[in-house]
Design an enzyme around this catalytic site. Sequence first.
Site, PDB file in Angstrom:
ATOM      1  N   LEU A 130      36.710  35.034  39.260  1.00 52.02           N
ATOM      2  CA  LEU A 130      37.870  34.657  40.333  1.00 52.02           C
ATOM      3  C   LEU A 130      39.175  35.423  39.822  1.00 52.02           C
ATOM      4  O   LEU A 130      39.951  36.060  40.868  1.00 52.02           O
ATOM      5  CB  LEU A 130      38.116  33.346  40.274  1.00 52.02           C
ATOM      6  CG  LEU A 130      36.946  32.398  41.056  1.00 52.02           C
ATOM      7  CD1 LEU A 130      37.541  30.904  40.948  1.00 52.02           C
ATOM      8  CD2 LEU A 130      36.730  32.769  42.210  1.00 52.02           C
ATOM      9  N   TYR A 131      39.284  35.715  38.437  1.00 53.18           N
ATOM     10  CA  TYR A 131      40.373  36.448  38.086  1.00 53.18           C
ATOM     11  C   TYR A 131      40.212  38.098  38.725  1.00 53.18           C
ATOM     12  O   TYR A 131      41.117  38.723  39.190  1.00 53.18           O
ATOM     13  CB  TYR A 131      40.570  36.232  36.576  1.00 53.18           C
ATOM     14  CG  TYR A 131      41.621  37.561  35.962  1.00 53.18           C
ATOM     15  CD1 TYR A 131      43.022  37.344  36.240  1.00 53.18           C
ATOM     16  CD2 TYR A 131      40.969  38.496  35.384  1.00 53.18           C
ATOM     17  CE1 TYR A 131      43.637  38.408  35.839  1.00 53.18           C
ATOM     18  CE2 TYR A 131      41.972  39.641  34.788  1.00 53.18           C
ATOM     19  CZ  TYR A 131      43.460  39.256  35.079  1.00 53.18           C
ATOM     20  OH  TYR A 131      44.105  40.266  34.344  1.00 53.18           O
ATOM     21  N   ALA A 132      39.196  38.536  38.383  1.00 49.56           N
ATOM     22  CA  ALA A 132      38.743  39.990  38.943  1.00 49.56           C
ATOM     23  C   ALA A 132      39.016  39.971  40.209  1.00 49.56           C
ATOM     24  O   ALA A 132      39.520  41.279  40.591  1.00 49.56           O
ATOM     25  CB  ALA A 132      37.556  40.429  38.260  1.00 49.56           C
ATOM     26  N   SER A 134      40.826  38.325  42.384  1.00 44.11           N
ATOM     27  CA  SER A 134      42.325  38.240  42.601  1.00 44.11           C
ATOM     28  C   SER A 134      42.998  39.607  42.469  1.00 44.11           C
ATOM     29  O   SER A 134      43.913  40.061  43.167  1.00 44.11           O
ATOM     30  CB  SER A 134      42.885  37.127  42.208  1.00 44.11           C
ATOM     31  OG  SER A 134      42.908  37.110  40.794  1.00 44.11           O
ATOM     32  N   LYS A 135      42.819  40.134  40.959  1.00 42.02           N
ATOM     33  CA  LYS A 135      43.306  41.342  40.849  1.00 42.02           C
ATOM     34  C   LYS A 135      42.923  42.447  41.334  1.00 42.02           C
ATOM     35  O   LYS A 135      43.808  43.437  41.727  1.00 42.02           O
ATOM     36  CB  LYS A 135      43.141  41.555  39.234  1.00 42.02           C
ATOM     37  CG  LYS A 135      43.677  40.506  38.326  1.00 42.02           C
ATOM     38  CD  LYS A 135      45.143  40.528  38.538  1.00 42.02           C
ATOM     39  CE  LYS A 135      46.090  41.803  37.837  1.00 42.02           C
ATOM     40  NZ  LYS A 135      47.258  41.515  37.494  1.00 42.02           N
TER      41      LYS A 135
END
Length: 310
Positions: A130-132, A134-135
Amino acid sequence: MRALVTGASGCLGRALVEQLALHGWDVGTTARQPVALPGFRAADLAHADLAPLVDGIDVVFHCAARSSAWGTRDEFHAANVLATRRLLDAAERAGVKRFVLASSPSIYADGTDRLDLAEDAPLPARPLSLYAESKRIAERMVLGHAGAMTCTAIRPRAIYGRHDRALLPRVILAMRRGRVPMIRGGQALIDLTHRHDAARGMILAASGPRGGVWNITSGEAFRFRELAAMIARESGLRLRGLPLPYGLARWLAGASEAVARARGGAEPRLTLQAVASLGSSLTLDISAARRELGYRPQVGFRQGVAECFA
């Protein structure tokens, strides 16, 4: 020149504040929680009125992000996408000239070994975390910004140094708990970026062409087991590895995450993002940053890791 540094309480943000001050910039800073930094204003970028933050600012250095391996899609979207969109819009309205985003090489990761990747390397069809995710959305939004403001970004790999709350602390915590997972025997290659090198990359990117994005690292790669051994020596802790095949590590991480989400609990000890980060090689080609920005790494890991325990 007047700069705003978001996420100023973090490892990169603090280094950037230091570097800008050395170069004679007038610096304003912001983060969610109060901290003793020059020109500081506490603000939640996803909800606060951002006009006072960007008033009179020439360059915005956007370092604020939710960079945890754990959280919900809504949490990552609010911190990394919505906040970036609102800051972009506010900066454009205020007449800010330059906007520089601290993006992430996590967008390259696909669970396989990927070595010496240039900025135009194919991205996976589906981000691994999810981090990747969103970035990747935030970077695309910044680089595609159509206003008068010139927007650029860097992709710094595994930032560490004083005030690091992610990389080294996680390895140290694993050592104190007993055993450090050695996925695929700890053979994955990882290149890192000392906080000062990442900060210099941000400043150089502020002079880059519209839509430019550059990989930033300290120019050397290590096996994870080598990094862990150096961290153990500097911290005075004993390194005991726990060998884990990649497939088993992913199964354990997936099961741990499912249980944690079902219980509404805290981050499990092993996450899918950690498995991808520590179990598969990911190294970056920084020749474009050298050629186009004049970037030169200055702090090697053996020197930089000592700073963390001084």
